[in-house]
Design a protein around this motif. Structure first.
Motif, PDB file in Angstrom:
ATOM      1  N   MET A   1       1.013  -1.169   0.028  1.00  8.92           N
ATOM      2  CA  MET A   1      -0.103   0.131  -0.059  1.00  8.92           C
ATOM      3  C   MET A   1       0.818   1.169   0.114  1.00  8.92           C
ATOM      4  O   MET A   1       0.500   2.162  -0.623  1.00  8.92           O
ATOM      5  CB  MET A   1      -0.967  -0.175   1.267  1.00  8.92           C
ATOM      6  CG  MET A   1      -1.840   1.228   1.212  1.00  8.92           C
ATOM      7  SD  MET A   1      -2.794   1.551  -0.323  1.00  8.92           S
ATOM      8  CE  MET A   1      -3.637   2.839   0.456  1.00  8.92           C
ATOM      9  N   ILE A   2       1.925   1.123   0.914  1.00  9.97           N
ATOM     10  CA  ILE A   2       2.809   2.235   0.972  1.00  9.97           C
ATOM     11  C   ILE A   2       3.153   2.738  -0.648  1.00  9.97           C
ATOM     12  O   ILE A   2       3.262   3.881  -0.989  1.00  9.97           O
ATOM     13  CB  ILE A   2       3.828   2.257   1.914  1.00  9.97           C
ATOM     14  CG1 ILE A   2       3.499   2.279   3.482  1.00  9.97           C
ATOM     15  CG2 ILE A   2       4.903   3.318   1.660  1.00  9.97           C
ATOM     16  CD1 ILE A   2       4.244   1.865   4.184  1.00  9.97           C
ATOM     17  N   ASN A   3       3.672   1.670  -1.282  1.00  5.16           N
ATOM     18  CA  ASN A   3       4.622   1.968  -2.543  1.00  5.16           C
ATOM     19  C   ASN A   3       3.317   2.573  -3.659  1.00  5.16           C
ATOM     20  O   ASN A   3       3.795   3.369  -4.568  1.00  5.16           O
ATOM     21  CB  ASN A   3       4.899   0.656  -2.936  1.00  5.16           C
ATOM     22  CG  ASN A   3       6.270   0.045  -2.490  1.00  5.16           C
ATOM     23  OD1 ASN A   3       7.047   1.174  -1.788  1.00  5.16           O
ATOM     24  ND2 ASN A   3       6.583  -1.066  -2.422  1.00  5.16           N
ATOM     25  N   ALA A   4       2.520   2.128  -3.311  1.00  9.92           N
ATOM     26  CA  ALA A   4       1.168   2.536  -4.144  1.00  9.92           C
ATOM     27  C   ALA A   4       0.893   3.987  -3.881  1.00  9.92           C
ATOM     28  O   ALA A   4       0.526   4.830  -5.002  1.00  9.92           O
ATOM     29  CB  ALA A   4      -0.177   1.885  -4.113  1.00  9.92           C
ATOM     30  N   VAL A   5       0.937   4.528  -2.943  1.00  5.92           N
ATOM     31  CA  VAL A   5       0.625   5.807  -2.509  1.00  5.92           C
ATOM     32  C   VAL A   5       1.823   6.678  -3.054  1.00  5.92           C
ATOM     33  O   VAL A   5       1.646   7.667  -3.736  1.00  5.92           O
ATOM     34  CB  VAL A   5       0.298   6.333  -1.108  1.00  5.92           C
ATOM     35  CG1 VAL A   5       0.471   7.589  -0.806  1.00  5.92           C
ATOM     36  CG2 VAL A   5      -1.000   5.508  -0.550  1.00  5.92           C
ATOM     37  N   VAL A   6       2.948   6.303  -2.628  1.00  4.00           N
ATOM     38  CA  VAL A   6       4.269   6.923  -3.130  1.00  4.00           C
ATOM     39  C   VAL A   6       4.179   7.072  -4.683  1.00  4.00           C
ATOM     40  O   VAL A   6       4.519   8.123  -5.201  1.00  4.00           O
ATOM     41  CB  VAL A   6       5.653   6.115  -2.785  1.00  4.00           C
ATOM     42  CG1 VAL A   6       6.775   6.740  -3.015  1.00  4.00           C
ATOM     43  CG2 VAL A   6       5.693   6.255  -1.044  1.00  4.00           C
ATOM     44  N   ASP A   7       4.175   5.900  -5.284  1.00  2.99           N
ATOM     45  CA  ASP A   7       3.976   5.886  -6.636  1.00  2.99           C
ATOM     46  C   ASP A   7       3.029   6.944  -7.347  1.00  2.99           C
ATOM     47  O   ASP A   7       3.014   7.592  -8.371  1.00  2.99           O
ATOM     48  CB  ASP A   7       3.726   4.558  -7.490  1.00  2.99           C
ATOM     49  CG  ASP A   7       4.713   3.710  -7.186  1.00  2.99           C
ATOM     50  OD1 ASP A   7       6.075   3.989  -6.998  1.00  2.99           O
ATOM     51  OD2 ASP A   7       4.685   2.205  -7.342  1.00  2.99           O
TER      52      ASP A   7
END
Length: 142
Positions: A1-7
């Motif tokens: 989930m964190i990577n999705a927001v960062v991306d």
């Protein structure tokens, strides 16, 4: 989930740049957080963008006490809201009316858009504080 927001944030900024816009002026990115928690999300965005994150005094004091954080991590934090377009705000402040008001107050510095990220946990509570959308991943853009 964190990577999705960062991306999502990084891709949005790149898209604005491709359109000839200055995303560091035109868009304010807000991250909802409690007193503690969710730091990995906004700090990862700041790291990828080599940017700072605006936090209020209370959050700044708390985060300066994190022994596991490097000085470089702590240096990414700022209390000056003019230094960055990445802000952390309390969960309660991220409602539609406050976002509209904030965007209007930021018009004088070129802000035309606000993108707010609210941690997914709220969406499963069945509550919709303020006027938040209660979908799985909430993003309000004004």
């Amino acid at each position: 989930m964190i990577n999705a927001v960062v991306d999502c944030v990084v891709n949005d900024i790149k898209t604005q740049m491709d359109l000839g816009l200055d995303p560091y002026v035109s868009t304010l990115y807000l991250f909802g957080a409690y007193s503690i928690g969710k730091e990995r999300v906004y700090m990862s965005v700041a790291e990828r963008l080599n940017s700072k994150v605006h936090v209020d005094m209370t959050r700044w004091k708390t985060m300066m006490c994190y022994d596991s954080w490097s000085m470089a991590d702590k240096a990414r934090l700022t209390r000056d809201d003019k230094e960055t377009n990445l802000w952390v705000m309390s969960m309660g402040a991220l409602n539609f009316n406050n976002l509209i008001s904030l965007r209007k107050r930021r018009e004088n510095v070129g802000c035309t858009r606000i993108v707010a990220f609210v941690p997914t946990g709220w969406s499963f509570s069945g509550k919709t504080p303020g006027n938040r959308n209660s979908s799985n991943s909430t993003s309000n853009s004004t």
